[in-house]
Scaffold this motif. Structure first.
Motif, mmCIF file in Angstrom:
data_model
loop_
_atom_site.group_PDB
_atom_site.id
_atom_site.type_symbol
_atom_site.label_atom_id
_atom_site.label_comp_id
_atom_site.label_asym_id
_atom_site.label_seq_id
_atom_site.Cartn_x
_atom_site.Cartn_y
_atom_site.Cartn_z
ATOM 1 N N ILE A 1 0.841 -1.187 0.000
ATOM 2 C CA ILE A 1 0.000 0.000 0.000
ATOM 3 C C ILE A 1 0.885 1.249 0.000
ATOM 4 O O ILE A 1 1.702 1.452 0.895
ATOM 5 N N GLY A 2 0.720 2.057 -1.038
ATOM 6 C CA GLY A 2 1.477 3.302 -1.126
ATOM 7 C C GLY A 2 0.890 4.363 -0.220
ATOM 8 O O GLY A 2 -0.330 4.463 -0.071
ATOM 9 N N ILE A 3 1.748 5.135 0.411
ATOM 10 C CA ILE A 3 1.325 6.206 1.308
ATOM 11 C C ILE A 3 1.845 7.532 0.770
ATOM 12 O O ILE A 3 3.028 7.657 0.430
ATOM 13 N N ILE A 4 0.973 8.521 0.700
ATOM 14 C CA ILE A 4 1.402 9.890 0.387
ATOM 15 C C ILE A 4 0.987 10.774 1.550
ATOM 16 O O ILE A 4 -0.204 10.930 1.838
ATOM 17 N N GLU A 5 1.974 11.315 2.229
ATOM 18 C CA GLU A 5 1.718 12.229 3.346
ATOM 19 C C GLU A 5 1.755 13.652 2.805
ATOM 20 O O GLU A 5 2.750 14.090 2.229
ATOM 21 N N LEU A 6 0.661 14.383 2.997
ATOM 22 C CA LEU A 6 0.568 15.752 2.496
ATOM 23 C C LEU A 6 0.311 16.688 3.681
ATOM 24 O O LEU A 6 -0.817 16.774 4.178
ATOM 25 N N PRO A 7 1.326 17.425 4.152
ATOM 26 C CA PRO A 7 1.160 18.272 5.334
ATOM 27 C C PRO A 7 0.305 19.520 5.104
ATOM 28 O O PRO A 7 -0.309 20.029 6.030
ATOM 29 N N THR A 8 0.279 20.017 3.865
ATOM 30 C CA THR A 8 -0.479 21.227 3.565
ATOM 31 C C THR A 8 -0.708 21.323 2.060
ATOM 32 O O THR A 8 0.011 20.705 1.274
ATOM 33 N N GLY B 1 -2.564 -0.326 -3.691
ATOM 34 C CA GLY B 1 -3.521 0.696 -3.307
ATOM 35 C C GLY B 1 -2.783 1.915 -2.811
ATOM 36 O O GLY B 1 -1.565 1.903 -2.635
ATOM 37 N N LEU B 2 -3.539 2.994 -2.580
ATOM 38 C CA LEU B 2 -2.921 4.256 -2.194
ATOM 39 C C LEU B 2 -3.711 4.898 -1.054
ATOM 40 O O LEU B 2 -4.936 5.008 -1.117
ATOM 41 N N VAL B 3 -2.990 5.326 -0.009
ATOM 42 C CA VAL B 3 -3.582 6.082 1.099
ATOM 43 C C VAL B 3 -3.007 7.491 1.071
ATOM 44 O O VAL B 3 -1.785 7.670 1.101
ATOM 45 N N VAL B 4 -3.879 8.498 1.004
ATOM 46 C CA VAL B 4 -3.467 9.891 1.101
ATOM 47 C C VAL B 4 -3.653 10.319 2.551
ATOM 48 O O VAL B 4 -4.781 10.364 3.055
ATOM 49 N N ASP B 5 -2.553 10.609 3.232
ATOM 50 C CA ASP B 5 -2.564 10.942 4.653
ATOM 51 C C ASP B 5 -2.692 12.452 4.828
ATOM 52 O O ASP B 5 -1.759 13.203 4.577
ATOM 53 N N LEU B 6 -3.870 12.891 5.273
ATOM 54 C CA LEU B 6 -4.132 14.316 5.478
ATOM 55 C C LEU B 6 -4.236 14.674 6.957
ATOM 56 O O LEU B 6 -4.772 15.736 7.317
#
Length: 725
Positions: free
Chosen positions: A362-369, A405-410
C-alpha cells in the motif's frame, strides 16, 4: 491547526539587504500614522459585502466584541490585570468603533501598556517570592490553571495568592525532574526576568496586529490581519522556499540567538561552517564592513538583519556551540540562495500488510499542507512549487513500485490553496465538479476538474483527523461523494469557508507603504452533494477513536462561526457505493484493533488524554505528583518491554524518556534537543493509525476481488476486476 508551521516564522527569508543599526531599547509602544491608515482600510473592507462574505457594521455591538477579544488576547488567563484595570478599560467597550473610524488607536495601546506594567509587577513578585522558604509540598492543595471562566482579581493580594500557587507548581515540576532548590531558584528567576523582558520587547507593530485581529476575528473566526512580516512568513509556508542562508534560529535563556536547525541543501548546510548550537552574536552585510552586535535582540529582528536577496553576502559573528561564553569567535561568510523547505512537502512511503497468505503493498502519500507558489504560478515559471505537482510525481513513482492501493494521509493538514484541493482531486477523478462555492450575493459557482483522465484509478483511501481542515475537507468530501475512495480516521475540523488575501498596499499611496494584508472570508464552500462541511466536517467511513471533541477543537469551538446549511447538489455521477462494504470492513477493523497492541495502546492514550484535558487543576502535593509520575513511568516501561517481546522494536532500542523536565524550550540544551528530534524522525516505530488504514484498504481490495456479488453492489456498473475505485 498549523503546528508544523511554527518554525517557519523563524527561518531566514529573502528581501533586500539594508544597512541597519542595533534596535533602540524597548520603549512604550505607540500607534503610528501608517497604522491609522491601515486600520481605516481594514474597516472599509470588513464592513463591505463586496469584499466580505458576512460583513458587520462597525457599531457599538461590534465594538463590544472587539473589546472582549482584545482583552482576552492580552490576559486570557486573568493572571496579570486587576478588576480595577478592567473597570478602567470599560470606557472603551462601546467606543472602539468610533476610535477606528476616527483613526484613533491610542486606547488599544493604553490597554496594552497597562498590561505591560502588571506583568512587571507580577514577575517582580515572583522573583521575590522565590527567595523565601515558601514551598511546603506536603499540604493537600491544588493549582487551578484553567482560568477561562475565572474573574479578575479584586486586588494585589488575590493575585499574590494565585501566583504563589503558580510559582509553587513551577518549583515542583523542576524538583520532580531532579533539580535542587538553588538550581530551581536560578532557573525560575531567569525565566521570570526573561518573561518580563520579552513582553517589554513587544513593539508597536505587534500591538497593532493583535488589536486588528481582535477586530477581524470579531467578524468571523478565519478573517485576520497580517502585518508585512507575518505576510512574508505566510508566503514562505505556501511556496515552500525562501531566499536566505537556510537556518532555523531560536533565542535561548541567555538572550542569545542560537542555531536550532540547519536546512539541508541551504548555504549554511552546504558550507559546513554553521551547526546546531552555534550562537550568532553579530551580523554584517557584504564581504566587508561593520558588524552589528545582536545579543539580546528579538529573533525576528535578527532574521531581518540576516535576510537578503539571492547571491548577496552576509557575515555572521559566531560563538561555536562547543566554546564557552569567553571562547574564540569565528566569522562565517555565506552567500544567500534559494532554499527549499522539504519538511513541509509531500512525501511517499510503502506499507506492506498481510492479505491471507500473500502481501499487499500500500502506497502512502503524506501531504502536510496544500501549498502553492502563487507568484511562481502567476509568472508561469516552469518549476513553481505545487502540492498537486509533487503528489503527481510521487504517484508515478509508486506506480512504478507496483503498489496495490494508495492512502493519502491528510492528518494535521490544515488546508491551504483551494486551487490545489481541486487539482489534486482531479488526479483521481475523470473530469467533473469538485466543490461548490457560494459568495455573499448567494451566487453559486461549481469548481470542477476539467482535465480528462486520471493519474491514479486504483484503490484509494484518505486518512483524516480532527486537524484536517479546509482544503483537506474539500478533497476528502469530493472523494467520498464520488465514491472514489474510503475515508478513514476521525471527523475533520469543520471549516467550510473560503478566504482571499487582499494586499492593502493596493489602496495606499506611495511606492512601498507596507500596510500588510487582510485575509477575508469571501465565500462558503459546499460539497457536490449540496451539504456543507461547516461545523460537521467530513465523517469517516471507518472511524478511529476521537482525540478531541468538535466543541473543544473545531469550527464548533468558535462562538461566531457561520452556521451549517446546504444548497442544491451539483450534477455528478458516483463511481461506487461503499455502504454494503462498510460493515464488513468495520468488523475486520474492530477485530484487528483489539489484537493490535500498538493500536490498542494508542486508543488507551487517547482516553487518557481526553481525561487529562477535562481536568482544570493539578495537585501541589509532592507525594501525589510523584505517584502519578511513577505510574506513568511504569506504564511506559511495561509497554516498551511488551514491544520488544512482540518484536515490534529492536532489543537495543532505548525508549524516549517522556517525563516532564519542568523546562521551557529556551531553557533546554539545543544540541541535545536537536539530537532527540533527529532520533524521533529516524525512529522506525510503526505508525499504528497509518498501518491500520493500509489494512482497511487491503481488506477492501480483498473483499471486492473475491466476492463478485458484493463487488456488483458496490460498483453498480459492474467490472471484471472490481476494485475500490
Amino acid at each position: 491547526m498549523f503546528a508544523k508551521r511554527a518554525l517557519l516564522s523563524l527561518l531566514l527569508v529573502g528581501g533586500v539587504a539594508l544597512a541597519r543599526t542595533a534596535p533602540e531599547p524597548a520603549v512604550t509602544p505607540a500607534p503610528t500614522e501608517k497604522q491609522a491608515e491601515t486600520a481605516a482600510w481594514v474597516a472599509q473592507l470588513l464592513s463591505n459585502s463586496r469584499f466580505h462574505y458576512q460583513p458587520l457594521p462597525l457599531d457599538d455591538a461590534l465594538s463590544e466584541k472587539i473589546y472582549d477579544r482584545y482583552l482576552k488576547s492580552l490576559d486570557g488567563d486573568k493572571a496579570f490585570l486587576l478588576a480595577s484595570d478592567v473597570e478602567a478599560f470599560s470606557k472603551y467597550r462601546e467606543s472602539f468603533d468610533d476610535a477606528l473610524r476616527d483613526r484613533q488607536l491610542q486606547p488599544a495601546f493604553d490597554m496594552f501598556n497597562t498590561y505591560v506594567q502588571r506583568v512587571g509587577e507580577r514577575t517582580a513578585f515572583a522573583r521575590e517570592y522565590l527567595k523565601g522558604d515558601n514551598f511546603d509540598f506536603t499540604a493537600d492543595e491544588s493549582y487551578d490553571y484553567d482560568r477561562e471562566d475565572a474573574t479578575y482579581a479584586m486586588n494585589s493580594d488575590e493575585l499574590d495568592a494565585l501566583w504563589k500557587k503558580r510559582i509553587k507548581n513551577d518549583v515542583l515540576r523542576l524538583k520532580l525532574a531532579g533539580k535542587d532548590l538553588p538550581a530551581i531558584r536560578d532557573t525560575l528567576d531567569k525565566r521570570y526576568v526573561n518573561y518580563d523582558a520579552r513582553v517589554r520587547e513587544i513593539n508597536s507593530e505587534d500591538v497593532f496586529q493583535t488589536f486588528m485581529n481582535a477586530y477581524a476575528n470579531a467578524i468571523e473566526p478565519h478573517t485576520a490581519y497580517m502585518n508585512p512580516r507575518t505576510t512574508e512568513n505566510f508566503n514562505i509556508s505556501m511556496r515552500l522556499s525562501l531566499e536566505g542562508i537556510g537556518a532555523v534560529l531560536q533565542r535561548n535563556d541567555e538572550e542569545m540567538t542560537v542555531v536550532r536547525q540547519v536546512v539541508p541543501g541551504g548555504p549554511a548546510g552546504l558550507s559546513g561552517k554553521l551547526k546546531v548550537g552555534d550562537r550568532i552574536v553579530g551580523v554584517g552585510q557584504g564581504k566587508q564592513g561593520p558588524m552589528t552586535d545582536v545579543i539580546g535582540w528579538r529573533i525576528d529582528d535578527v532574521v531581518d538583519l540576516i535576510r537578503g536577496a539571492k547571491d548577496t553576502y552576509v557575515r555572521l559573528d559566531v560563538l561555536p556551540a562547543e566554546a564557552g561564553s569567553d571562547g574564540p569567535h569565528e566569522i562565517v561568510t555565506l552567500i544567500r540562495q534559494k532554499v527549499k523547505l522539504e519538511e513541509q512537502a509531500a512525501k511517499k512511503s510503502i506499507v506492506e500488510v498481510k492479505d491471507g497468505d500473500g502481501m499487499r503493498r500500500i502506497g502512502i502519500i503524506e501531504l502536510p499542507t496544500f501549498y502553492q507558489d502563487f507568484e511562481g504560478r502567476r509568472r508561469d515559471e516552469a518549476d513553481y512549487r505545487s502540492a498537486t505537482r509533487d503528489v503527481a510525481k510521487l504517484i508515478e513513482e509508486l506506480k512504478a513500485d507496483r503498489v496495490d492501493g494508495l492512502v493519502v494521509d491528510l492528518r494535521d493538514n490544515g488546508g491551504g490553496s483551494l486551487t490545489e484541493a481541486i487539482e489534486l482531486t482531479g488526479l483521481f477523478i475523470d473530469q467533473g465538479p469538485v466543490v461548490q462555492v457560494r459568495d455573499s450575493a448567494a451566487r453559486v459557482q461549481v469548481e470542477s476538474d476539467g482535465k480528462s483522465g486520471t493519474l491514479w484509478d486504483g484503490p484509494l483511501a484518505v486518512l483524516t483527523n480532527r486537524a484536517s481542515a479546509s482544503a483537506s475537507e474539500i478533497f476528502a468530501a469530493a472523494i467520498q461523494d464520488y465514491g472514489r475512495g474510503l475515508i478513514i480516521g476521525e471527523p475533520t475540523f469543520g471549516k467550510g469557508t473560503v478566504q482571499n488575501l487582499v494586499d492593502l498596499d493596493m489602496f495606499a499611496r506611495g511606492e512601498k507603504p507596507g500596510l500588510g494584508q487582510l485575509k477575508l472570508t469571501v465565500a462558503q464552500f459546499f460539497r457536490i452533494d449540496g451539504g456543507s462541511t461547516q461545523h460537521k466536517g467530513v465523517s469517516p467511513d471507518i472511524g478511529f477513536p476521537v482525540t478531541l471533541d468538535a466543541e473543544d477543537y473545531g469550527e464548533s469551538s468558535f462562538d461566531n462561526a457561520l452556521p451549517w446549511t446546504q444548497i442544491k447538489p451539483a450534477t455528478f455521477e458516483t463511481q461506487a457505493d461503499f455502504k454494503p462494504l462498510l460493515p464488513l470492513l468495520q468488523a475486520k477493523h474492530d477485530t484487528r484493533a483489539k489484537a493490535d497492541p500498538e493500536f490498542r495502546w494508542w486508543s488507551e492514550d487517547v482516553a487518557e488524554y481526553r481525561k487529562q484535558r477535562a481536568q482544570t487543576s493539578i495537585s501541589l502535593n509532592e507525594a501525589t505528583r510523584r505517584a502519578e509520575r511513577t505510574a506513568q513511568e511504569t506504564r511506559r516501561k511495561e509497554r516498551e518491554a511488551q514491544r520488544k517481546a512482540a518484536g515490534l522494536v529492536d532489543d537495543d532500542t532505548v525508549a524516549d524518556d517522556v517525563r516532564d523536565d519542568g523546562l521551557q524550550a529556551d531553557e533546554r540544551d539545543i544540541v541535545a534537543e536537536a539530537e532527540r528530534e533527529q532520533k524521533a524522525r529516524e525512529d522506525d516505530k510503526p505508525d499504528a493509525l497509518l498501518r491500520e488504514a493500509a489494512h482497511v484498504l487491503a481488506d477492501a481490495i480483498d473483499l471486492l476481488s473475491t466476492d463478485r456479488s458484493l463487488a456488483a453492489r458496490v460498483h453498480p456498473m459492474g467490472s471484471d476486476d472490481a476494485r475500490t475505485d
